[in-house]
Design an enzyme around this catalytic site. Structure first.
Site, mmCIF file in Angstrom:
data_model
loop_
_atom_site.group_PDB
_atom_site.id
_atom_site.type_symbol
_atom_site.label_atom_id
_atom_site.label_comp_id
_atom_site.label_asym_id
_atom_site.label_seq_id
_atom_site.Cartn_x
_atom_site.Cartn_y
_atom_site.Cartn_z
ATOM 1 N N SER A 269 11.077 -40.355 140.532
ATOM 2 C CA SER A 269 9.913 -40.373 139.963
ATOM 3 C C SER A 269 8.637 -40.535 141.137
ATOM 4 O O SER A 269 8.859 -41.253 141.949
ATOM 5 C CB SER A 269 9.837 -41.665 139.145
ATOM 6 O OG SER A 269 8.297 -41.941 138.884
ATOM 7 N N ALA A 270 7.573 -39.901 141.006
ATOM 8 C CA ALA A 270 6.593 -40.016 141.674
ATOM 9 C C ALA A 270 5.840 -41.436 141.936
ATOM 10 O O ALA A 270 5.154 -41.861 142.726
ATOM 11 C CB ALA A 270 5.444 -38.990 141.586
ATOM 12 N N LYS B 291 0.431 -35.007 130.381
ATOM 13 C CA LYS B 291 1.258 -36.315 131.032
ATOM 14 C C LYS B 291 0.850 -36.155 132.341
ATOM 15 O O LYS B 291 1.335 -35.358 133.130
ATOM 16 C CB LYS B 291 2.697 -36.515 130.646
ATOM 17 C CG LYS B 291 3.262 -37.681 131.039
ATOM 18 C CD LYS B 291 4.806 -37.437 130.734
ATOM 19 C CE LYS B 291 5.517 -38.474 131.578
ATOM 20 N NZ LYS B 291 6.921 -38.335 131.197
ATOM 21 N N ASP C 112 15.917 -36.024 141.826
ATOM 22 C CA ASP C 112 14.888 -36.372 140.515
ATOM 23 C C ASP C 112 14.550 -37.642 140.824
ATOM 24 O O ASP C 112 15.420 -38.740 140.375
ATOM 25 C CB ASP C 112 15.989 -36.105 139.426
ATOM 26 C CG ASP C 112 14.614 -36.002 138.072
ATOM 27 O OD1 ASP C 112 13.437 -36.251 138.460
ATOM 28 O OD2 ASP C 112 15.089 -35.860 137.173
ATOM 29 N N LYS D 172 13.973 -48.647 133.252
ATOM 30 C CA LYS D 172 14.955 -48.331 132.227
ATOM 31 C C LYS D 172 16.513 -47.990 132.757
ATOM 32 O O LYS D 172 16.761 -47.597 134.143
ATOM 33 C CB LYS D 172 14.565 -46.999 131.483
ATOM 34 C CG LYS D 172 13.285 -47.164 130.715
ATOM 35 C CD LYS D 172 13.315 -45.959 129.432
ATOM 36 C CE LYS D 172 12.078 -46.479 128.647
ATOM 37 N NZ LYS D 172 10.908 -45.741 128.950
ATOM 38 N N GLU E 223 -2.038 -48.261 131.246
ATOM 39 C CA GLU E 223 -1.635 -46.902 131.142
ATOM 40 C C GLU E 223 -1.889 -46.241 129.829
ATOM 41 O O GLU E 223 -1.954 -46.985 128.801
ATOM 42 C CB GLU E 223 -0.273 -46.348 131.918
ATOM 43 C CG GLU E 223 0.864 -47.289 131.156
ATOM 44 C CD GLU E 223 1.882 -46.540 130.674
ATOM 45 O OE1 GLU E 223 1.713 -45.329 130.142
ATOM 46 O OE2 GLU E 223 3.193 -47.028 130.675
ATOM 47 N N VAL F 59 2.500 -43.985 135.524
ATOM 48 C CA VAL F 59 2.291 -45.095 136.251
ATOM 49 C C VAL F 59 1.658 -44.790 137.669
ATOM 50 O O VAL F 59 0.669 -45.281 138.077
ATOM 51 C CB VAL F 59 3.736 -45.920 136.423
ATOM 52 C CG1 VAL F 59 3.462 -46.709 137.669
ATOM 53 C CG2 VAL F 59 4.140 -46.522 135.418
HETATM 54 MN MN LIG Z 1 11.330 -35.483 138.460
#
Ligand SMILES: [Mn+2]
Ligand SMILES: [Mn+2]
Ligand SMILES: [Mn+2]
EC number: 4.2.1.70
Lengths: 304, 304, 304
Positions: free
Chosen positions: A140-141, A86, A138, A159, A25, A106
């Site tokens: 992540s995709a 991003k 919230d 993380k 990436e 990612v």
């Molecule tokens: Mn989000």
């Protein structure tokens, strides 16, 4: 091959020769590390992959094309472009349609690797469910991408700023297997052990490759997480990273930081509170992932 | 047919003759019931399906193959293997790649049935959103499988240990239809009535089959839940099963049992607190589902 | 074309001539507005699309067929059928299999538009995550449809009765891009500004079309939200609609209204509390969306 995808000469030659290819990436280059360590690390990680007998393919969007494999000049351009977009799944068409420079997360790197028919992708850590994600949504995709796109993602877990327990539950619900290298538990990025069990421990690349081939031969959509803990010598102590995370969370609370502002605040504070050591750990774990990823790509190629 | 799939002679003959086939899961055999009732029930359920004019196809992973249709010896092997792997979507490639013995859950059985081109699958109850699932994200992979894989799952609803309201909301969000047989409400496994409305009441197999055919002819991905309440004569009273569930939850709380340990604890306590009666109810509802599933498979075949 | 889909003569002629087509939903006709404003609006919205050089295709299920493009008589029939079924993804096969009259929601209209190979769909507002949705799992199937089905949905955002922040997070996790027309922020139905940033501002149809073409050319599944704020002259003040929503929520709480009953209660109360003004705003925003949708359909056609 998709009209937007352009292989570099090195990657195109590897493809023609049937040599194993490993995707990388570019968000880590543009946004994840400071100059000049970002460029040095990008080059060293590519060299680790070459030394293991595979060909690196760093992915970015440049000039309205998905570039698979970058020249040294292009790596440097990204390393000096903190204002690069991003790109996640939703953003990829924007960078392509407008010609904007874009570094791939990612999720977007998985999409691009799959478009280029590359099965293994090496990163630092995957995104996940944020702390409080059950209330804030919230998430992540990256997790939905793992549920959909057939690429093996070699990472050092995720993380500790994230809720790793909820992240593993989310992956389980969506049928995404989590393989662990060298230990039973899921890795936690700066530190080897999250305290949470992965689905399967698989130490060698041949075993991992057989599992992955079986999954895709069944027609099961989606990716595979290959969790590879940071080597003990370069790891941060779990108590220390936990304490620093707790301190950063307390500061966020005290300063009234909320919502979307929390994550960047926590990442910045953890970086500051760990001094340069977290950067050294980050570099070490990415190189370690590159080694495991290259071995996996070779094993997959051998079993083809 | 997928390379991993192996039909038994009985199932292969049914396929060649165009006779209706009904898939059955194997987790109920290996992990869901005690010996020897598990083997007896497995055979009796197969016989119910044969008596209704369809061919049973019990599914398991044996010797690195997805076996569709098992011999009596293989059924017995599973019935005496409580250490067989419990396979969901993420685990299926592991059992195939390693040759481990594996019993298939609802999710994995749907996948295997679809690979074998079988449209109807009979089980006891589907998985769902666990109580507290909004915070714990403990949501069965069965629900995502229903969102994706085009198989009709005949069940007696889902166990009251789950949050049935959240389970129905999750299915609604993902566009999975819930058909109910003989009543308006969704079934609740040991007891007929969950108190929650299903999407559509459809008492006869021809109506169910027309709905299912229309869904798939539209190209709409995913499965259909056919909720078939346990017959009143064999059901447990709702107040009793609710009280027992509440008692088990209170015990878990009192003993400080948390997280992943809660579900097995609750299932074990409910089993103990209901004595043998819950097993009799469980056997009755599976046979009742087999009858409805066979009729549905015949109706689908007739309309083909 | 799918066996269930039937194009009207006007839509079939447009298809044959390669003219741009815009899909319209029918729930707004059957359930969203009172008679006779619902019929008048349906006709006026179609005329706006024609005036912009595209062909309207209002979608409904009539007589066991997905009708794409309705006659004036059929529009009137729907406008006088408040008992028409309200069809989402799970319900569509029921109306087709039984011949029941059905009005299509956002999710079902997306499915039908895609089956008819129509790329742009105009509605009032999309569904979303309901307030309290993190606990109740009350999340509209529209969001999963946006994650799957490749149709651009032109809307004035989503109603303030929903949790718009959670709705945007859910779309982000699922990789659904939210484009905003004429402003940076996501629209909030009766009022232009939700206070929450959309992903990308794109004021002109050519730019929107290039983005959408790039997304689909990449093979990325799923839809695109085109958020088009209600014109200021017809909008309701944000403070007023927020206060009315808060009042309705307080009344629901005071009267002990819970679960599935809350949403219809809130919608009815907001309608009553805003008097006729909310209807005028609703009509204005749909016409405004029709204009933007027709321009987008023309731009997509031009770039084909
Ligand atoms: Mn989000
Ligand atoms: Mn779980
Ligand atoms: Mn709902």
């Amino acid at each position: 091959m998709n009209e937007f995808v352009q292989l570099s000469p090195e990657v195109a030659a590897a493809r023609a020769d049937g040599r194993p290819i490993v995707a990388l990436e570019s968000t880590i280059i543009a946004h994840g590390m400071p100059w000049p360590q970002n460029l040095e690390t990008a080059r060293e990680v590519e060299d680790v992959i070459r030394a293991e007998g595979a060909v690196p393919a760093t992915i970015a969007v440049i000039g309205g094309r998905i570039r698979v494999g970058l020249t040294n000049e292009e790596l440097q351009q990204l390393a000096q472009s903190p204002d690069a977009m991003k790109l996640s799944r939703r953003d990829l068409p924007f960078a392509l349609a407008t010609g904007r420079l874009g570094a791939t997360t990612v999720a977007a790197t998985m999409i691009c690797a799959h478009l280029a028919d590359i099965a293994v992708f090496v990163t630092g850590g995957i995104g996940g469910v944020h702390r409080g994600g059950a209330e804030s949504f919230d998430i992540s995709a990256d997790l939905q991408e793992l549920a959909r796109t057939p690429v093996a993602v070699v990472c050092a877990g995720a993380k500790s700023i994230l809720d790793l327990g909820l992240t593993l539950e989310y992956l389980e619900t969506h049928g995404v297997p989590v393989l662990s290298v060298g230990q039973d538990n899921f890795a936690a990025f700066f530190t080897p052990d999250s305290g949470l069990k992965a689905d399967f421990r698989m130490d060698d690349a041949d075993t991992q490759a057989r599992f992955i081939r079986a999954k895709w031969a069944l027609g099961l959509s989606g990716g595979v997480v290959v969790s590879n803990p940071v080597p003990a010598a370069q790891a941060m102590p779990r108590e220390e990273i936990d304490a620093i995370t707790a301190q950063a969370l307390a500061e966020a609370d005290h300063q009234g930081i909320q919502g979307k502002a929390i994550t960047p605040f926590l990442l910045a504070r953890i970086k500051a509170l760990t001094g340069g050591r977290s950067l050294a750990t980050n570099i070490a774990l990415v190189k370690n992932n590159a080694r495991v990823g290259a071995q996996l790509a070779r094993a997959l190629q051998k079993q083809a």
